[in-house]
Design an enzyme around this catalytic site. Structure first.
Site, PDB file in Angstrom:
ATOM      1  N   HIS A  38       0.863  -1.190   0.000  1.00 43.17           N
ATOM      2  CA  HIS A  38       0.000   0.000   0.000  1.00 43.17           C
ATOM      3  C   HIS A  38       0.894   1.233   0.000  1.00 43.17           C
ATOM      4  O   HIS A  38       2.126   1.125  -0.135  1.00 43.17           O
ATOM      5  CB  HIS A  38      -0.939  -0.040   1.212  1.00 43.17           C
ATOM      6  CG  HIS A  38      -0.241  -0.316   2.516  1.00 43.17           C
ATOM      7  ND1 HIS A  38       0.697   0.541   3.059  1.00 43.17           N
ATOM      8  CD2 HIS A  38      -0.311  -1.374   3.367  1.00 43.17           C
ATOM      9  CE1 HIS A  38       1.151   0.047   4.194  1.00 43.17           C
ATOM     10  NE2 HIS A  38       0.565  -1.127   4.402  1.00 43.17           N
ATOM     11  N   GLU A  39       0.289   2.397   0.203  1.00 39.66           N
ATOM     12  CA  GLU A  39       1.038   3.655   0.142  1.00 39.66           C
ATOM     13  C   GLU A  39       2.171   3.743   1.177  1.00 39.66           C
ATOM     14  O   GLU A  39       3.123   4.490   0.989  1.00 39.66           O
ATOM     15  CB  GLU A  39       0.090   4.841   0.305  1.00 39.66           C
ATOM     16  CG  GLU A  39      -0.516   5.306  -0.998  1.00 39.66           C
ATOM     17  CD  GLU A  39       0.549   5.654  -2.038  1.00 39.66           C
ATOM     18  OE1 GLU A  39       1.417   6.488  -1.750  1.00 39.66           O
ATOM     19  OE2 GLU A  39       0.506   5.068  -3.134  1.00 39.66           O
ATOM     20  N   HIS A  41       4.189   1.237   2.052  1.00 34.90           N
ATOM     21  CA  HIS A  41       5.330   0.586   1.400  1.00 34.90           C
ATOM     22  C   HIS A  41       5.858   1.468   0.264  1.00 34.90           C
ATOM     23  O   HIS A  41       7.065   1.538   0.031  1.00 34.90           O
ATOM     24  CB  HIS A  41       4.924  -0.770   0.823  1.00 34.90           C
ATOM     25  CG  HIS A  41       4.362  -1.731   1.831  1.00 34.90           C
ATOM     26  ND1 HIS A  41       3.015  -1.992   1.949  1.00 34.90           N
ATOM     27  CD2 HIS A  41       4.960  -2.503   2.772  1.00 34.90           C
ATOM     28  CE1 HIS A  41       2.811  -2.886   2.894  1.00 34.90           C
ATOM     29  NE2 HIS A  41       3.978  -3.216   3.423  1.00 34.90           N
ATOM     30  N   GLN A  65       7.686 -15.923  11.584  1.00 38.70           N
ATOM     31  CA  GLN A  65       7.256 -14.876  12.502  1.00 38.70           C
ATOM     32  C   GLN A  65       5.758 -14.917  12.789  1.00 38.70           C
ATOM     33  O   GLN A  65       5.231 -14.049  13.468  1.00 38.70           O
ATOM     34  CB  GLN A  65       7.664 -13.501  11.975  1.00 38.70           C
ATOM     35  CG  GLN A  65       6.915 -13.025  10.764  1.00 38.70           C
ATOM     36  CD  GLN A  65       7.583 -11.803  10.161  1.00 38.70           C
ATOM     37  OE1 GLN A  65       8.698 -11.875   9.645  1.00 38.70           O
ATOM     38  NE2 GLN A  65       6.920 -10.660  10.231  1.00 38.70           N
ATOM     39  N   LEU A 205      -1.774   3.159   7.689  1.00 40.32           N
ATOM     40  CA  LEU A 205      -2.030   2.138   6.672  1.00 40.32           C
ATOM     41  C   LEU A 205      -1.383   0.819   7.093  1.00 40.32           C
ATOM     42  O   LEU A 205      -0.283   0.813   7.640  1.00 40.32           O
ATOM     43  CB  LEU A 205      -1.468   2.576   5.318  1.00 40.32           C
ATOM     44  CG  LEU A 205      -2.028   3.863   4.723  1.00 40.32           C
ATOM     45  CD1 LEU A 205      -1.553   4.022   3.279  1.00 40.32           C
ATOM     46  CD2 LEU A 205      -3.551   3.893   4.771  1.00 40.32           C
TER      47      LEU A 205
END
Ligand code: AMP
Length: 305
Positions: A38-39, A41, A65, A205
């Site tokens: 998303h934005e 990243h 993880q 986000l």
């Protein structure tokens, strides 16, 4: 330039060496991700592209993880969209290895341990999470080391291309742990933290936000509101009054608060005085985690006065 997808470590090394040589590049950036981009990243990728001659983004959902197999299974996988987003930001190489490529002998015997710093906050509700995350970050940092001895690579004095890796401030505990691992174990890489990207309403986000209903998404805004309240009080040198900020979160019935505290940004130890009555002075990090419907959300804010 179109992005190139590589799925093997050998392919990554060959392609990165080829690009560094053809561009006479003197720096390489690595952006580790689990995909479902998303934005947030995109901001990491953009920063890396601004600062480096060659940029690699890794996409790998790391089983080590995840404590919970169901969570691992339902983690969103959106490779085609991810490649389009990375290409639009100018990333050169997407490294998307299989689990077998990263762990050819099965689960690794020797791992990175995250110590005391990995046991608190997120680590307390997700035992083993940070050991697994740091172990894969260690491996990814090694895969991304730029090839030595390339034309022009000596320009900053070391004879090796500069090497930087990009992590979001959104995952503040992970960032603090990566910085500690790199310092404690002398990894030859500079860690760059990138500010949290939020929706217009303030929600940080996250790839997991897609699992929120509209109602839950609205309710989740109380997290960033509570953090903003603390930021404003810190900046105004007022007492932080963490309790009233926590009460704001707890007044939202769809939100189950896990933790909310003000800590030292490097050690993540709670500040001795949370400044209930005295004005806030210095630097702190407010950490918050809550379950909103089916989703566990985390957020944080730097407090400075
Ligand atoms: P993930 O794919 O969730 O493992 O995240 C990959 C990297 O992106 C991590 O360094 C995260 O901290 C970073 N990141 C995730 N969400 C955001 C955000 N909203 N703003 C900035 N960085 C983020």
């Amino acid at each position: 330039m179109p992005i190139k997808l590589v799925t093997t470590v050998a392919g990554l090394h060959a392609e990165s060496a080829r690009l560094l040589t053809s561009r006479q590049g003197v720096s390489q950036g690595l952006v580790p991700t689990m995909g479902a981009l998303h934005e947030g990243h995109a901001a990491l990728a953009r920063t890396a592209v601004e600062q480096n001659d060659v940029v690699v983004a890794s996409i790998f959902v790391n089983p080590l993880q995840f404590g919970d197999a169901v969570d691992l299974d339902r983690y969103p996988r959106t490779l085609d969209d991810d490649l389009a987003l990375l290409e639009a930001e100018g990333v050169d190489l997407a490294f998307a290895p299989s689990v077998e490529e990263v762990y050819p002998d099965g689960e690794p015997l020797v791992r990175v341990t995250s110590g005391r710093l990995g046991e608190k906050w997120e680590g307390a509700s997700r035992p083993g999470h940070f050991d697994g995350a740091l172990t894969v970050v260690a491996k990814l940092l090694h895969y991304g080391v730029p090839a030595a001895g390339l034309a022009g690579a000596g320009s900053h004095g070391s004879g090796l291309p500069a090497y930087r890796a990009y992590f979001g401030q959104k995952d503040a505990q992970q960032l603090a742990l990566v910085r500690r691992m790199v310092a404690d174990l002398n990894f030859p890489v500079e860690i760059v933290g990138v500010a949290t990207v939020r929706s217009a309403e303030g929600l940080a986000l996250s790839s997991r936000n897609r699992f929120l209903s509209d109602e839950e998404r609205d309710a989740a805004l109380v997290l960033s509101r509570a953090l903003r309240l603390l930021e404003e009080r810190a900046a105004a040198r007022e007492p932080l009054d963490l309790e009233s900020a926590a009460a704001l979160v707890e007044s939202q019935p769809l939100v189950a608060l896990d933790y909310f505290d003000v800590v030292d940004p490097a050690t993540l130890e709670p500040l001795a005085e949370n400044c209930r009555e005295t004005p806030f002075r210095g630097e702190g990090l407010a950490l918050i985690a809550a379950k909103v419907g089916p989703v566990r959300l985390i957020d944080n804010a730097r407090l400075v006065s």
